[in-house]
Write a protein that holds these residues in place. Structure first.
Motif, mmCIF file in Angstrom:
data_model
loop_
_atom_site.group_PDB
_atom_site.id
_atom_site.type_symbol
_atom_site.label_atom_id
_atom_site.label_comp_id
_atom_site.label_asym_id
_atom_site.label_seq_id
_atom_site.Cartn_x
_atom_site.Cartn_y
_atom_site.Cartn_z
ATOM 1 N N TYR A 182 -51.437 30.453 -32.529
ATOM 2 C CA TYR A 182 -50.752 29.281 -33.070
ATOM 3 C C TYR A 182 -51.734 28.115 -33.040
ATOM 4 C CZ TYR A 182 -46.024 31.390 -32.601
ATOM 5 O OH TYR A 182 -44.899 32.178 -32.720
ATOM 6 N N LYS A 183 -51.957 27.531 -34.198
ATOM 7 C CA LYS A 183 -52.848 26.362 -34.307
ATOM 8 C C LYS A 183 -54.185 26.586 -33.589
ATOM 9 C CE LYS A 183 -49.694 23.612 -36.293
ATOM 10 N NZ LYS A 183 -48.618 24.567 -36.621
ATOM 11 N N GLY A 184 -54.727 27.781 -33.828
ATOM 12 C CA GLY A 184 -56.065 28.080 -33.316
ATOM 13 C C GLY A 184 -56.131 28.479 -31.851
ATOM 14 N N GLY A 185 -54.993 28.636 -31.177
ATOM 15 C CA GLY A 185 -55.025 28.998 -29.742
ATOM 16 C C GLY A 185 -53.888 29.937 -29.392
ATOM 17 N N TYR A 186 -53.683 30.135 -28.080
ATOM 18 C CA TYR A 186 -52.538 30.958 -27.682
ATOM 19 C C TYR A 186 -51.265 30.132 -27.802
ATOM 20 C CZ TYR A 186 -55.008 29.304 -23.478
ATOM 21 O OH TYR A 186 -55.746 28.582 -22.601
ATOM 22 N N ALA A 187 -50.126 30.828 -27.864
ATOM 23 C CA ALA A 187 -48.841 30.137 -27.987
ATOM 24 C C ALA A 187 -48.593 29.303 -26.719
ATOM 25 C CB ALA A 187 -47.724 31.170 -28.176
ATOM 26 N N GLY A 188 -48.032 28.125 -26.900
ATOM 27 C CA GLY A 188 -47.834 27.211 -25.776
ATOM 28 C C GLY A 188 -46.966 27.782 -24.673
ATOM 29 N N VAL A 195 -56.308 43.863 -16.994
ATOM 30 C CA VAL A 195 -55.584 43.130 -18.035
ATOM 31 C C VAL A 195 -56.137 43.538 -19.399
ATOM 32 C CG1 VAL A 195 -55.138 40.843 -19.052
ATOM 33 C CG2 VAL A 195 -55.128 41.120 -16.558
ATOM 34 N N ILE A 196 -55.227 43.861 -20.310
ATOM 35 C CA ILE A 196 -55.606 44.037 -21.718
ATOM 36 C C ILE A 196 -55.219 42.746 -22.430
ATOM 37 C CG2 ILE A 196 -55.108 45.266 -23.865
ATOM 38 C CD1 ILE A 196 -54.658 47.796 -22.241
ATOM 39 N N ALA A 197 -56.204 42.125 -23.079
ATOM 40 C CA ALA A 197 -55.968 40.859 -23.789
ATOM 41 C C ALA A 197 -55.924 41.128 -25.287
ATOM 42 C CB ALA A 197 -57.080 39.861 -23.458
ATOM 43 N N ALA A 198 -54.834 40.678 -25.924
ATOM 44 C CA ALA A 198 -54.664 40.947 -27.352
ATOM 45 C C ALA A 198 -54.016 39.752 -28.038
ATOM 46 C CB ALA A 198 -53.802 42.196 -27.561
ATOM 47 N N ALA A 199 -54.256 39.634 -29.336
ATOM 48 C CA ALA A 199 -53.647 38.552 -30.114
ATOM 49 C C ALA A 199 -53.389 39.035 -31.536
ATOM 50 C CB ALA A 199 -54.560 37.324 -30.128
ATOM 51 N N THR A 200 -52.404 38.422 -32.161
ATOM 52 C CA THR A 200 -52.181 38.631 -33.591
ATOM 53 C C THR A 200 -52.380 37.300 -34.277
ATOM 54 O OG1 THR A 200 -49.815 38.076 -33.605
ATOM 55 C CG2 THR A 200 -50.396 40.374 -33.127
ATOM 56 N N GLY A 201 -52.831 37.345 -35.517
ATOM 57 C CA GLY A 201 -53.023 36.101 -36.262
ATOM 58 C C GLY A 201 -52.971 36.379 -37.741
ATOM 59 N N TYR A 202 -53.068 35.322 -38.511
ATOM 60 C CA TYR A 202 -53.090 35.467 -39.954
ATOM 61 C C TYR A 202 -54.524 35.703 -40.407
ATOM 62 C CZ TYR A 202 -52.090 34.536 -44.823
ATOM 63 O OH TYR A 202 -51.955 34.662 -46.170
ATOM 64 N N SER A 203 -55.413 34.875 -39.870
ATOM 65 C CA SER A 203 -56.792 34.872 -40.350
ATOM 66 C C SER A 203 -57.736 35.548 -39.373
ATOM 67 C CB SER A 203 -57.232 33.414 -40.558
ATOM 68 O OG SER A 203 -58.626 33.346 -40.690
ATOM 69 N N GLU A 204 -58.620 36.367 -39.936
ATOM 70 C CA GLU A 204 -59.663 37.004 -39.116
ATOM 71 C C GLU A 204 -60.536 35.950 -38.435
ATOM 72 O OE1 GLU A 204 -60.036 40.122 -38.381
ATOM 73 O OE2 GLU A 204 -58.413 40.792 -39.676
ATOM 74 N N ARG A 205 -60.598 34.766 -39.031
ATOM 75 C CA ARG A 205 -61.442 33.710 -38.464
ATOM 76 C C ARG A 205 -60.975 33.314 -37.070
ATOM 77 N NH1 ARG A 205 -61.333 28.781 -41.273
ATOM 78 N NH2 ARG A 205 -59.394 29.438 -42.229
ATOM 79 N N HIS A 206 -59.696 33.609 -36.747
ATOM 80 C CA HIS A 206 -59.186 33.224 -35.436
ATOM 81 C C HIS A 206 -59.157 34.381 -34.436
ATOM 82 C CE1 HIS A 206 -57.388 29.355 -37.256
ATOM 83 N NE2 HIS A 206 -58.622 29.198 -36.808
ATOM 84 N N GLY A 207 -59.873 35.458 -34.779
ATOM 85 C CA GLY A 207 -59.962 36.593 -33.852
ATOM 86 C C GLY A 207 -60.657 36.225 -32.553
ATOM 87 N N GLY A 208 -61.450 35.163 -32.583
ATOM 88 C CA GLY A 208 -62.169 34.716 -31.389
ATOM 89 C C GLY A 208 -61.257 34.214 -30.278
#
Ligand SMILES: Cc1cc2nc3c(=O)[nH]c(=O)nc-3n(C[C@H](O)[C@H](O)[C@H](O)COP(=O)(O)O)c2cc1C
Length: 181
Positions: free
Chosen positions: A83-89, A108-121
């Motif tokens: 969300y807005k370039g970071g993790y959800a608040g 810990v397994i760290a994972a995220a979903t996003g719209y843009s590949e640019r925010h995979g970081g």
């Protein structure tokens, strides 16, 4: 010996949710690989209580039980939408209530979903440092699912499937070593 406890924590705020699906999938895979038991907590289920809990001592019984489960699990699977370039608040707020000493050494397994590949970081630049703060053992394989990486039938692209398989194997190995002492 009791079964390994795999706890998923998700940060999505709406349904249906790709984040929820990805967390279900990863937790299920870790459970299958270890013979463990999985449970998933979504911050949206605790939203009102979570939002008004500024200090751990004020957590209601239901929220306290979730926090205790996170702090005592054998493997934590943390999945947030970007969300807005970071993790959800609210996801971060839940983690802020976790005792700073109790995730040390925990896989810990760290994972995220996003719209843009640019925010995979977000996985490597925000999730990994967050759990490193606790001294947790974040597995080397981070997982990011962009818009095109999971289709409507929940088929994952090969690179995402490979990242999930690697993370599951790494977490299973770590939890087995922890059990062996
Ligand atoms: C408030 C909000 C902010 C978002 N910001 C970003 C963003 O900065 N970068 C991005 O790639 N996707 C962004 N997205 C898209 C979500 O990360 C993406 O759709 C995610 O997979 C949603 O997960 P869900 O299906 O579990 O809700 C945003 C979505 C919302 C609702």
């Amino acid at each position: 010996m009791s079964a390994l406890r795999i706890v998923g924590l998700t940060g999505h705020l709406t349904l249906p949710s790709r984040t929820q699906w990805l967390a279900d999938h990863i937790v299920g895979r870790v459970a299958a690989a270890t013979g463990g038991e999985g449970v998933i907590y979504s911050v949206m289920d605790y939203g009102a209580d979570l939002g008004r809990t500024f200090e751990r001592k004020h957590a209601c019984a239901q929220l306290e039980a979730v926090l205790r489960d996170i702090e005592t699990c054998d493997v934590l699977v943390a999945v947030t939408p970007v969300y807005k370039g970071g993790y959800a608040g609210l996801f971060k707020h839940m983690i802020d209530l976790v005792d700073m000493k109790l995730l040390a050494g925990r896989p810990v397994i760290a994972a995220a979903t996003g719209y843009s590949e640019r925010h995979g970081g977000v996985v490597d630049h925000l999730m990994r440092p967050l759990f490193a703060f606790f001294g947790a053992d974040v597995v080397p394989s981070g997982i990011f699912a962009g818009k095109a990486d999971i289709d409507e039938q929940h088929q994952m692209v090969a690179s995402l499937e490979a990242a999930v398989a690697a993370a599951v194997q790494q977490a299973a190995r770590r939890s087995a070593m922890a059990r062996a002492g």
